[in-house]
Scaffold this motif. Sequence first.
Motif, PDB file in Angstrom:
ATOM      1  N   GLY A 214       0.794  -1.226   0.000  1.00 48.81           N
ATOM      2  CA  GLY A 214       0.000   0.000   0.000  1.00 48.81           C
ATOM      3  C   GLY A 214       0.826   1.275   0.000  1.00 48.81           C
ATOM      4  N   TYR A 215       2.140   1.126  -0.130  1.00 47.57           N
ATOM      5  CA  TYR A 215       3.030   2.288  -0.218  1.00 47.57           C
ATOM      6  C   TYR A 215       3.733   2.313  -1.569  1.00 47.57           C
ATOM      7  CZ  TYR A 215       2.898   2.659   4.905  1.00 47.57           C
ATOM      8  OH  TYR A 215       2.504   2.803   6.203  1.00 47.57           O
ATOM      9  N   ILE A 216       4.129   3.509  -1.983  1.00 52.09           N
ATOM     10  CA  ILE A 216       5.113   3.618  -3.050  1.00 52.09           C
ATOM     11  C   ILE A 216       6.469   3.494  -2.374  1.00 52.09           C
ATOM     12  CG2 ILE A 216       6.188   5.161  -4.733  1.00 52.09           C
ATOM     13  CD1 ILE A 216       3.374   6.282  -5.275  1.00 52.09           C
ATOM     14  N   VAL A 217       7.127   2.381  -2.625  1.00 48.79           N
ATOM     15  CA  VAL A 217       8.406   2.129  -1.962  1.00 48.79           C
ATOM     16  C   VAL A 217       9.521   2.904  -2.670  1.00 48.79           C
ATOM     17  CG1 VAL A 217      10.114   0.332  -1.421  1.00 48.79           C
ATOM     18  CG2 VAL A 217       7.657  -0.139  -1.169  1.00 48.79           C
ATOM     19  N   GLU A 218       9.419   2.941  -3.995  1.00 48.73           N
ATOM     20  CA  GLU A 218      10.512   3.526  -4.774  1.00 48.73           C
ATOM     21  C   GLU A 218       9.991   3.905  -6.150  1.00 48.73           C
ATOM     22  OE1 GLU A 218      13.957   1.014  -4.540  1.00 48.73           O
ATOM     23  OE2 GLU A 218      15.074   2.184  -6.015  1.00 48.73           O
ATOM     24  N   GLU A 219      10.465   5.001  -6.693  1.00 50.08           N
ATOM     25  CA  GLU A 219      10.145   5.317  -8.085  1.00 50.08           C
ATOM     26  C   GLU A 219      11.341   5.935  -8.761  1.00 50.08           C
ATOM     27  OE1 GLU A 219       7.480   8.703  -8.914  1.00 50.08           O
ATOM     28  OE2 GLU A 219       7.118   8.709  -6.758  1.00 50.08           O
ATOM     29  N   GLY A 220      11.384   5.775 -10.074  1.00 48.94           N
ATOM     30  CA  GLY A 220      12.513   6.331 -10.810  1.00 48.94           C
ATOM     31  C   GLY A 220      12.412   5.973 -12.275  1.00 48.94           C
TER      32      GLY A 220
END
Length: 242
Positions: A214-220
């Motif tokens: 339920g979280y955005i852990v990482e983006e890129g």
Amino acid sequence: MPKLKVENLKKSFGQLEVLRDLNVEIKEGEVVCIIGPSGSGKSTFLRCLNQLEEITGGKVIIDDYDLSDPSQNINKVRENIGMVFQHFNLFPHLSVLENITLAPKELKKETDAELKTRALGLLETVGLTEKVDDYPNSLSGGQKQRVAIARALAMQPDIMLFDEPTSALDPEMVGDVLEVMQVLANQGMTMVVVTHEMGFAKEVADRVIFMDGGYIVEEGTPEEIFNHPKHIRTQDFLNKIL
Ligand code: ADP
Ligand code: MG
């Protein structure tokens, strides 16, 4: 100004917190792929974007328009955001043409002739002109999904959401559907794509979001996420699937 802005989005089903506090900005023409394990909230996130789910907290803003405002006009959502699901959901009793023209017809903005012309153009885009009068049960899975894409485009949305559009397809059908999605991306469509097709994400995405719990852990960028994942949960997930 972002095309789509999500602020502190929360979604619970009863006691179950599925989306905990998501913040995302998507620019016009950007292609964002969402990856993550099953149950991480990816589908719920997409469904909150187009208001198929009532959100528990936060905001979803398109252009300047706050979709999460209770006084919203749901037609604004339907006309701006197209969605393609894993299981096509075509209407079995309607022909390909009727499936594509049904929703825009309800808006009563165009004549039947105009709608048909546009539907034929869309069928050309997805490579299925000759299927215009066929019924869904005579189509392969890949063809059904391409009709579903044409149907979503018929509303002339400016954002397209895809929820694992190739997951239910036989492997030999996947390429045709991904190719259509790549064409759309090249045409400048703003797209949010939940997918397990890492090749597509690497090739086509401007940005990759990894969700877990339920979280955005990482983006890129695809390069950052696939070649240099920072978070251990991203690394574990990629190790399992690649
Ligand atoms: P994903 O698409 O990443 O697999 P989902 O968004 O489908 O994840 O589901 C996230 C969590 O929310 C799961 O635990 C799922 O069981 C739960 N969930 C999804 N839809 C509902 C619903 N309508 N009612 C109750 N729980 C739901
Ligand atoms: Mg899902």
